[in-house]
Design a protein around this motif. Structure first.
Motif, PDB file in Angstrom:
ATOM      1  N   ILE A  69       0.938  -1.038   0.193  1.00 51.30           N
ATOM      2  CA  ILE A  69       0.108   0.129   0.091  1.00 51.30           C
ATOM      3  C   ILE A  69       1.042   1.065  -0.332  1.00 51.30           C
ATOM      4  CG2 ILE A  69      -2.300   1.114   1.439  1.00 51.30           C
ATOM      5  CD1 ILE A  69      -2.656  -1.150   2.331  1.00 51.30           C
ATOM      6  N   ALA A  70       0.881   1.335  -0.919  1.00 53.32           N
ATOM      7  CA  ALA A  70       1.966   3.713  -1.212  1.00 53.32           C
ATOM      8  C   ALA A  70       0.521   4.254  -2.049  1.00 53.32           C
ATOM      9  CB  ALA A  70       2.732   3.064  -1.513  1.00 53.32           C
ATOM     10  N   LEU A  71      -0.383   4.563  -1.120  1.00 56.82           N
ATOM     11  CA  LEU A  71      -1.284   5.294  -1.520  1.00 56.82           C
ATOM     12  C   LEU A  71      -0.930   6.438  -2.488  1.00 56.82           C
ATOM     13  CD1 LEU A  71      -3.546   5.616   1.703  1.00 56.82           C
ATOM     14  CD2 LEU A  71      -4.252   4.428  -0.556  1.00 56.82           C
ATOM     15  N   PRO A  72      -0.795   6.854  -3.593  1.00 56.23           N
ATOM     16  CA  PRO A  72      -2.497   5.961  -4.289  1.00 56.23           C
ATOM     17  C   PRO A  72      -2.591   4.536  -4.187  1.00 56.23           C
ATOM     18  CG  PRO A  72      -2.723   7.922  -5.603  1.00 56.23           C
ATOM     19  CD  PRO A  72      -1.152   7.748  -4.445  1.00 56.23           C
ATOM     20  N   ARG A  73      -1.785   4.306  -4.439  1.00 60.98           N
ATOM     21  CA  ARG A  73      -1.556   2.949  -5.073  1.00 60.98           C
ATOM     22  C   ARG A  73      -1.434   1.676  -4.201  1.00 60.98           C
ATOM     23  NH1 ARG A  73       1.951   3.548 -10.924  1.00 60.98           N
ATOM     24  NH2 ARG A  73       1.685   4.971 -11.622  1.00 60.98           N
ATOM     25  N   VAL A  74      -2.439   1.116  -4.588  1.00 58.50           N
ATOM     26  CA  VAL A  74      -2.562  -0.435  -3.800  1.00 58.50           C
ATOM     27  C   VAL A  74      -1.841  -2.232  -4.890  1.00 58.50           C
ATOM     28  CG1 VAL A  74      -3.447  -2.004  -2.698  1.00 58.50           C
ATOM     29  CG2 VAL A  74      -3.849   0.180  -2.556  1.00 58.50           C
ATOM     30  N   THR A  75      -0.479  -2.182  -5.007  1.00 59.76           N
ATOM     31  CA  THR A  75      -0.150  -3.942  -5.629  1.00 59.76           C
ATOM     32  C   THR A  75      -0.977  -4.887  -4.301  1.00 59.76           C
ATOM     33  OG1 THR A  75       1.839  -2.124  -5.588  1.00 59.76           O
ATOM     34  CG2 THR A  75       1.623  -5.218  -6.444  1.00 59.76           C
TER      35      THR A  75
END
Length: 209
Positions: A69-75
């Motif tokens: 989780i590295a907002l705004p991205r979720v892997t």
């Protein structure tokens, strides 16, 4: 990779939202897909600015694992059945959390029996093409690899001839079931079924010489 609207998303909230998407789910195919409605591809209709009703289809999500989780991205890593649209899955997941989201990246690591270890880069393929037919052929996997999960049946010359000619072989000494078949020289012939002790060809992958 799911890219969400820049709002706070906790691991706990994401895990809770994921739970209903595990197992058998109903999924509406996106307009930008190759599925046909009344003989027309949805993607062609979408490019023409048209939207049509699509029926939900059953797919299965075997697992969804959050990697980062590295907002705004979720892997995330998803293992799913064929026919699953990951883009739609991620958009539905974002909607379940009360926000907008889209797929910003997709990496397929496995398809059926085949993994990234079986793949070659475009550069490798182009280099093999330049090197000649033998180098290009060396990159190809044998057809039999597709059927590795099936039990192997090695047949004698007479039975192989029956398979070539589409003739059944009665009282065949093997359990009923579906098989990949080789001849006595180890050459892959194709697929066959045994039903009630009768061996019949299903599909040949060699030409009779």
């Amino acid at each position: 990779v799911l890219e969400t609207h820049p709002v706070a998303v906790t691991l706990e909230a994401l895990e809770a939202a994921l739970e209903p998407f595990r197992g058998d789910i109903q999924q509406i195919p996106p307009m930008y897909s190759a599925l046909k409605v009344n003989g027309q591809k949805l993607c062609d209709l979408a490019r023409a600015g048209k939207t049509v009703e699509r029926k939900a289809r059953r797919v299965e999500i075997f697992s969804i694992c959050i990697e980062e989780i590295a907002l705004p991205r979720v892997t995330m890593t998803v293992e799913c059945s064929k026919g699953t649209y990951i883009r739609t899955l991620l958009e539905d997941l974002a909607a379940a959390m009360g926000q907008l989201g889209t797929m910003s990246a997709l990496r397929r690591t496995r398809a059926g029996l085949f993994t990234e270890a079986d793949a070659h880069t475009v550069e490798e393929i182009l280099a093999a093409k330049q090197a000649g037919p033998d180098a290009l052929q060396a990159l190809l996997l044998p057809v039999e690899r597709v059927f590795d999960p099936l039990p192997l049946l090695t047949v004698e010359e007479r039975t192989a001839a029956h398979l070539y000619n589409g003739c059944p072989t009665s009282h065949y000494p093997a359990p009923d079931g579906r098989y990949r078949v080789r001849d006595g020289e180890g050459r892959f012939l194709g697929l066959a079924k045994i039903t009630g002790g009768v061996l019949r060809v299903e599909k040949l992958f060699v030409e009779r010489t």
